[in-house]
Scaffold this motif. Structure first.
Motif, mmCIF file in Angstrom:
data_model
loop_
_atom_site.group_PDB
_atom_site.id
_atom_site.type_symbol
_atom_site.label_atom_id
_atom_site.label_comp_id
_atom_site.label_asym_id
_atom_site.label_seq_id
_atom_site.Cartn_x
_atom_site.Cartn_y
_atom_site.Cartn_z
ATOM 1 N N VAL A 127 -12.782 -52.304 -38.953
ATOM 2 C CA VAL A 127 -12.582 -51.420 -40.098
ATOM 3 C C VAL A 127 -13.617 -51.808 -41.152
ATOM 4 O O VAL A 127 -13.905 -52.998 -41.339
ATOM 5 N N ASP B 80 -12.800 -50.699 -46.830
ATOM 6 C CA ASP B 80 -11.461 -50.210 -46.497
ATOM 7 C C ASP B 80 -10.473 -51.363 -46.333
ATOM 8 O O ASP B 80 -9.314 -51.250 -46.736
ATOM 9 N N ARG C 76 -5.502 -44.626 -45.380
ATOM 10 C CA ARG C 76 -5.835 -43.887 -44.142
ATOM 11 C C ARG C 76 -6.452 -44.814 -43.100
ATOM 12 O O ARG C 76 -6.073 -44.783 -41.926
ATOM 13 N N ALA C 77 -7.401 -45.640 -43.513
ATOM 14 C CA ALA C 77 -8.068 -46.539 -42.563
ATOM 15 C C ALA C 77 -7.080 -47.535 -41.960
ATOM 16 O O ALA C 77 -7.103 -47.792 -40.751
ATOM 17 N N GLU D 230 -4.617 -45.759 -39.550
ATOM 18 C CA GLU D 230 -5.309 -45.450 -38.298
ATOM 19 C C GLU D 230 -5.463 -46.718 -37.449
ATOM 20 O O GLU D 230 -5.186 -46.706 -36.253
#
Length: 191
Positions: free
Chosen positions: A40, A44, A110-111, A114
């Motif tokens: 990632v 983030d 969001r990161a 996910e």
């Protein structure tokens, strides 16, 4: 001065602070930061771990209640934003309709969601305040939250009916994905 979660009235507006998966993002990212690194983006990861600092709705609730006619409040803990809104709708015997693209989503959420394979809308989100507000006072509430640096938005309305409708679809939240994700990534670390 108590504002309970069962006071939503038809016609009220729905205000959400901070957005989905605040607690899930903060806790998982801090605990499993080493697993995220390299998979990632560094920005983030840093933003996701910062969400841990947002895991309290107290300032949000006090600010909103002091600013305007808040009819109901609830923390989006177990079951997240969707679960909390369903609980509020059931408690008041009303329906709630929201548009998810109007809900604030904090950096890193969001990161992280996910990466951890979780649905942010049903993941534990302590720190997120769900409130219903008389329409006459919604701008006052949003302005007060903004002055305190608390992200918030008017995301929908309380309507006749029952349950939650998000983006035109009836929602019945399932199991909160936090603990399964925690166990899975703990195994990746070797226990």
């Amino acid at each position: 001065d108590l504002v309970r979660p069962d006071g939503a009235r038809v016609g009220d507006r729905v205000v959400v602070t901070k957005g989905p998966a605040i607690e899930a993002t903060g806790l998982l990212s801090i605990r499993f930061e080493s697993l995220m690194r390299g998979e990632v983006a560094d920005d983030d990861v840093a933003a996701a771990t910062d969400r841990f600092d947002d895991v309290s709705p107290v300032r949000d609730a006090l600010t909103a209640a002091a600013a305007g006619p808040v009819t109901a409040m609830h923390d989006a803990t177990e079951g997240g934003v969707f679960g909390g809104l369903v609980e509020m709708a059931r408690a008041a015997g009303v329906g709630i309709e929201i548009e998810t693209d109007r809900v604030p989503v904090q950096p890193g959420v969001r990161a992280a969601c996910e990466f951890f394979g979780i649905d942010p809308w049903v993941a534990i989100s302590e720190g997120t305040l769900l409130a219903t507000v008389d329409p006459a006072g919604v701008e006052d509430v949003l302005d007060a939250l903004d002055r305190e640096g608390i992200p918030a938005a008017d995301v929908g309305a309380v309507v006749e009916g029952s349950g939650l409708v998000a983006d035109g679809e009836a929602v019945e939240p399932g199991r909160d994905p936090f603990w399964a994700a925690f166990a899975e990534h703990l195994d990746r670390l070797g226990g």
